[in-house]
Design an enzyme around this catalytic site. Structure first.
Site, PDB file in Angstrom:
ATOM      1  N   LYS A 159       2.003  -1.319   4.743  1.00  0.00           N
ATOM      2  CA  LYS A 159       1.463   0.024   4.557  1.00  0.00           C
ATOM      3  C   LYS A 159       2.288   1.026   5.335  1.00  0.00           C
ATOM      4  O   LYS A 159       2.535   0.840   6.522  1.00  0.00           O
ATOM      5  CB  LYS A 159      -0.003   0.056   5.030  1.00  0.00           C
ATOM      6  N   ASN A 197      -1.205  -1.099  14.766  1.00  0.00           N
ATOM      7  CA  ASN A 197      -0.891   0.326  14.645  1.00  0.00           C
ATOM      8  C   ASN A 197      -2.049   1.258  14.992  1.00  0.00           C
ATOM      9  O   ASN A 197      -1.858   2.464  15.079  1.00  0.00           O
ATOM     10  CB  ASN A 197      -0.422   0.630  13.222  1.00  0.00           C
ATOM     11  N   TYR A 198      -3.242   0.719  15.213  1.00  0.00           N
ATOM     12  CA  TYR A 198      -4.427   1.567  15.384  1.00  0.00           C
ATOM     13  C   TYR A 198      -5.132   1.212  16.673  1.00  0.00           C
ATOM     14  O   TYR A 198      -5.463   0.040  16.913  1.00  0.00           O
ATOM     15  CB  TYR A 198      -5.357   1.377  14.182  1.00  0.00           C
ATOM     16  N   ASN A 211      13.571 -11.406  10.653  1.00  0.00           N
ATOM     17  CA  ASN A 211      12.580 -12.402  10.239  1.00  0.00           C
ATOM     18  C   ASN A 211      11.259 -12.077  10.935  1.00  0.00           C
ATOM     19  O   ASN A 211      11.198 -12.028  12.161  1.00  0.00           O
ATOM     20  CB  ASN A 211      13.016 -13.816  10.614  1.00  0.00           C
ATOM     21  N   HIS A 242       4.958 -14.698   5.058  1.00  0.00           N
ATOM     22  CA  HIS A 242       3.565 -15.067   4.836  1.00  0.00           C
ATOM     23  C   HIS A 242       2.632 -14.583   5.942  1.00  0.00           C
ATOM     24  O   HIS A 242       2.994 -14.523   7.103  1.00  0.00           O
ATOM     25  CB  HIS A 242       3.387 -16.595   4.673  1.00  0.00           C
ATOM     26  N   ARG A 244       0.835  -1.198   0.000  1.00  0.00           N
ATOM     27  CA  ARG A 244       0.000   0.000   0.000  1.00  0.00           C
ATOM     28  C   ARG A 244       0.878   1.260   0.000  1.00  0.00           C
ATOM     29  O   ARG A 244       2.111   1.161   0.078  1.00  0.00           O
ATOM     30  CB  ARG A 244      -0.926  -0.044   1.205  1.00  0.00           C
ATOM     31  N   TYR A 287       0.803  -8.557   8.735  1.00  0.00           N
ATOM     32  CA  TYR A 287       0.467  -7.164   8.451  1.00  0.00           C
ATOM     33  C   TYR A 287       1.517  -6.276   9.094  1.00  0.00           C
ATOM     34  O   TYR A 287       1.757  -6.356  10.309  1.00  0.00           O
ATOM     35  CB  TYR A 287      -0.913  -6.800   9.009  1.00  0.00           C
TER      36      TYR A 287
END
Length: 214
Positions: free
Chosen positions: A107, A142-143, A133, A119, A89, A122
């Site tokens: 992002k 993050n939110y 790793n 794999h 993103r 986020y």
């Protein structure tokens, strides 16, 4: 299809490929079928765009491979591997020789040189150092419902599978976060962090919860 491109540019199936006139393509680039590349993209020398990719306003470095993935306003360094089924993103920066694997979303984050996020992870609003790793299922949280916060991971760290990194957070270099750990406090150099609840075994109890069992 009027595109600025270098020598030995190969399109595997022109009819299934859209390339915007604003795209710049280097030497020895190969683009496979079923791809859309638009906006101000730059595909550098030796890069390979495998089938089923969408690239917008993205730089792809020399000899990098993008496979069945989406990249929007991202920068991919040299000799990187992206995908399959990854999503980069806006403001994702993947430095040289890094790997972003299947079902990984990045992002507003920097992934350092040689780092692997192989794999199901986020990484949002983060700086990840070199040669780290990031394990399967790791989440950079993050939110908090009101604001976005940042996580910084130093060089040479190991983040185990199914870890939650609760921002704001600073994980210093060469530290080890065990699988299944939720980290809420800063981690110092060379720390080993584990946070799990011990499993309790209730013998001969499962049948009470299984459908159809008495």
């Amino acid at each position: 299809m009027k595109v600025k491109h270098g020598k030995n540019f190969i399109l595997k199936n022109k009819r299934s490929i859209f390339i915007d006139s604003t795209v710049v393509i280097g030497d020895n680039v190969t683009i496979y079928e079923n791809n859309r590349i638009e906006g101000y993209c730059e595909i550098k020398d030796g890069a390979v765009i495998m089938p089923n990719c969408y690239l917008k306003d993205t730089v792809v470095g020399c000899n990098s491979v993008i496979n069945a993935s989406q990249c929007d306003s991202a920068v991919v360094g040299d000799n990187c591997s992206i995908g399959p089924f990854a999503r980069l993103r806006p403001n994702a920066k993947i430095e040289n020789c890094a790997k972003i694997g299947n079902f990984v979303e990045v992002k507003n984050a920097v992934i350092g040189e040689g780092t692997k996020v192989s794999h199901l992870a986020y990484v949002g609003d983060a700086e990840v150092g070199k040669n780290c790793n990031i394990g399967c299922g790791a989440i950079f949280v993050n939110y908090n419902g009101k604001s976005k916060n940042k996580t910084i991971v130093g060089d040479g760290c190991f983040i185990g599978s199914n870890c939650n990194l609760i921002a704001p957070l600073n994980i210093s270099e060469k530290s080890y976060i065990c699988a299944g750990t939720t980290v809420t406090e800063n981690v110092n150099v060379d720390d080993f962090v584990i946070g799990r609840v011990r499993a309790q075994v209730k013998e001969n109890r499962a049948h009470q919860y299984l459908k159809g069992e008495n």
